[in-house]
Design a protein around this motif. Sequence first.
Motif, PDB file in Angstrom:
ATOM      1  N   ALA A   8     -32.678  62.170 -64.271  1.00  0.00           N
ATOM      2  CA  ALA A   8     -32.129  61.367 -65.371  1.00  0.00           C
ATOM      3  C   ALA A   8     -30.615  61.219 -65.219  1.00  0.00           C
ATOM      4  O   ALA A   8     -30.063  60.122 -65.342  1.00  0.00           O
ATOM      5  N   THR A   9     -29.947  62.331 -64.893  1.00  0.00           N
ATOM      6  CA  THR A   9     -28.491  62.262 -64.655  1.00  0.00           C
ATOM      7  C   THR A   9     -28.212  61.392 -63.434  1.00  0.00           C
ATOM      8  O   THR A   9     -27.253  60.610 -63.409  1.00  0.00           O
ATOM      9  N   ASP A  61     -28.385  57.804 -64.409  1.00  0.00           N
ATOM     10  CA  ASP A  61     -27.186  57.441 -65.184  1.00  0.00           C
ATOM     11  C   ASP A  61     -25.978  57.275 -64.259  1.00  0.00           C
ATOM     12  O   ASP A  61     -25.223  56.313 -64.358  1.00  0.00           O
ATOM     13  N   THR A 100     -38.605  55.243 -57.363  1.00  0.00           N
ATOM     14  CA  THR A 100     -39.328  54.586 -58.448  1.00  0.00           C
ATOM     15  C   THR A 100     -40.117  53.425 -57.837  1.00  0.00           C
ATOM     16  O   THR A 100     -39.866  53.016 -56.704  1.00  0.00           O
TER      17      THR A 100
END
Lengths: 732, 154
Positions: free
Chosen positions: A88-89, A92, A244
């Motif tokens: 997640a970081t 970002d 992804t």
Amino acid sequence: MENLSLEGALTVTFVRSLLAHANIVDVDATAAEALPNVQVMTAADLDLGVFGPGFPDVNPSMGRPLLVVDRVRFVGDIIAIVISDDSATGADAAELVYVDYDQLPAVVSPHESAKDEALLFPEAGTNVATRAGSPEHDENLFDGCDVVVSGTFVSQRMAPCPLEARSAAAELGPDGRITAWLSTQTPHQDRTALAETLGLDPAQIRVVGLDVGGGFGAKTLNVEEVLVVWLARRLGRPVRWTETRSESMTALPHGRAASLEYTIGGTRDGKVLAYRLEVLQDCGAYASVGAVLPGLTGLMASGVYAIPRIEFESRSVVTNTTPVSAFRGAGRPEASQAIERAIDTFAAELGMDPAEVRRRNFIPTNAFPYTTASHAAYDSGDYEGALELALRSVGYDALRDEQRQRRERAATTQLGIGISCYVEITNGIAEIEFGEVEITRDGGAIVRTGSFSHGQGHETTFAMIAAERLGLPVEKVTVHKGDTDEVARGTGTYGSKSTQIGGAAARLAADDVLEVAKQLVGDYLEASPADIVLDPALGRLHVAGAHSLGISWADLALRASADGRLAELRAEHEFQAAAPTFPFGAHVAVVEVDTETGRVELRRLVAVDDAGTLINPLIAQGQVHGGIAAGVAQALYEDFVYDDDGNPLTGTFVGYAFPSSADLPSWEAVEMETPTPLNVLGAKGIGESGTIGATPAVHNAVVDALAPLGVRNVDLPANGENVWRALRKAKA
Amino acid sequence: MTSVALTVNGSRCEADVEPRQLLVYFLRDRLGLKGTNVGCDTTSCGACTVLVDDESVKSCTVFAVQADGSEVTTVEGLARGDALHPVQQAFHEQHALQCGYCTPGFVLATVSLLKENPNPSETEIREGLEGNLCRCTGYHNIVKAVQAAARAGA
């Protein structure tokens, strides 16, 4: 792969280009690195060279930098690496890496690229990565032909779409060795390539392929995996990366992307005399496997037909798109698609039934081994037998009657019947494969194979092969693969070669173990090893003619273990076939086409696929089913599309037409077995046959349905839109 | 952080989660239930299908906080001891999986489909599983497995 637990691993996120073609002016990672524990690396931090092209005849200046240095060449090119504590970081931070681009005109169409006006690699002086075949035209090629017809279409770009996207992890051990866990088809080859790229001794690297969720040709070592392994060494910390789906759609290599132009000529009574095929292959942004696949297209140009004169020429050009590599079929579907469309075009011109034209041109069953005018040496085949079986199975005559009735009453929904007779090449460069069989302490066996398995079921098939030779129940045999520390050598799985070489090696190793076991049993029973035989039904070795004088595998293992001789019950065998094998078959597709809207419905697909001897028919049929689905996906649904600026328009599963169960019918697979003489199993490859056979059958069926309306070709995919366009064009 | 309380495969669990955490990552990373796979990021492929209050949902499109108070079943919760769930058994017997990555999602979607329609036709099966993608099997044996599971009264 994501299930691997790796204590303290850092997460890798790639910052990828949003533009198809641009110079990089500046990369500013200040904001990204302000996030906790985030580090950003660019090419300036890298001490590695260029990845690929890896083929001697391909322009060496078209390899891929591991991180782009000053120019991006496709949407998805890697500009920087973000290292963070969690994904997640990482996501970002990647968004906070500011890239200043100086946009360049994008070269998206291979035809534009071939003009060499805007160059992707100015230092190369051309966009052509490689050529195959002969650019010389024989002016007399079509001499003696009453009828000469031509056609052109694109075998469109496809995304391989394994359900598990790629993933990689790496860790530096205390001994300085590095372990890389890869979602791959080729662990041993990856070890070699990693060693070369990183300047290491292969012995310093262990590659482990865990459970891999599909590959379809695309999962071989690429820049991402190299970077992950490099980072683990550089940082001295374990690192991991999982792409992804949206990332995978542009970062994992694509397949096909070949423009095909054919001319076919022959006599009025349907005998083909000459054929010319020209291929313009789109390599994508960097030249790799895709650049050389047209060589296979050329080799297989003749298909199942005895064509006296063949000319082939291909050019492979770079464009500002995702690099092209192997996808299920890899070079051979293009050959079948071209010759099968050509034969149908020729038949239509003659007004002859396409099945009859095929019969008149088949390589006769008594002609094998047979070398075509396109230089392929076919091992065995029965092409007419396959077609007749397929026609009988589908009920060809009744379907033609139904078609006639619909045509006579000018029905809105027309029926199309499409035939495809194909031959393909498997184990294409006749590779060597490793097999090892070891008897375990409990009297079972371990098979170690250099083949990999990512859904093909080799764990079952290879166990069956060894179990049968040793007279063991199949549950007592386990197959180990994919760990380069455990399996001494190997090539992996691609090109439909595993059973015929990996399976054969496993069988030969099992036979070798049996011979060693006879020695041991001879010692224990004080008999000559030459007199010891295996009772395969009981899994027992005994003196010939004296059943009571024997010992089971379990007892033998126990005794050998107690005597410290268990290690003797182990054998390695490397097998290399003398030549590739050539599976073949015949597919018949039945479609209904709405002539007002262009909607196509595939009603039936009968597939006769002959891959020689089948070891496990259930698994082989599963391969055929999946292969057919991929072939139909190309015929009717999938197309990876870019806009004029090189932006992908189908970069997710929302935009890309990956068919679901509701889009496809059940398949009617019909078995046929013509063994090859080239390995002890008699087996050829089966993984790609269905794909190669299905696309032209469905393509021909759609054109056949529309023939009374003057349609001569439909672009692939033959979806509602392209059919509607073909109908409009025919009306105009 | 938000507190959630839910039942997963029959076990009660309470946790503080980031509001943006998706259910699939809660199941995989917090609870270690790795049987639920992620295949896309657009709710297209169904690899992440789980049951929430007996209905199939794509857990990549549900926030963990939305599952608060629910009963969640993942593929780990289907078998009874060593006995596979009838749908799992049917997938095994019909060779309805190859690489296996899509399989947990297909199995759970099938459980939900058969609950709604215990005797589906082939068309109803194909349409009922439209939200799940498979690249290996061409769906042929998956459809056969669903039919077999229906016959077995799954």
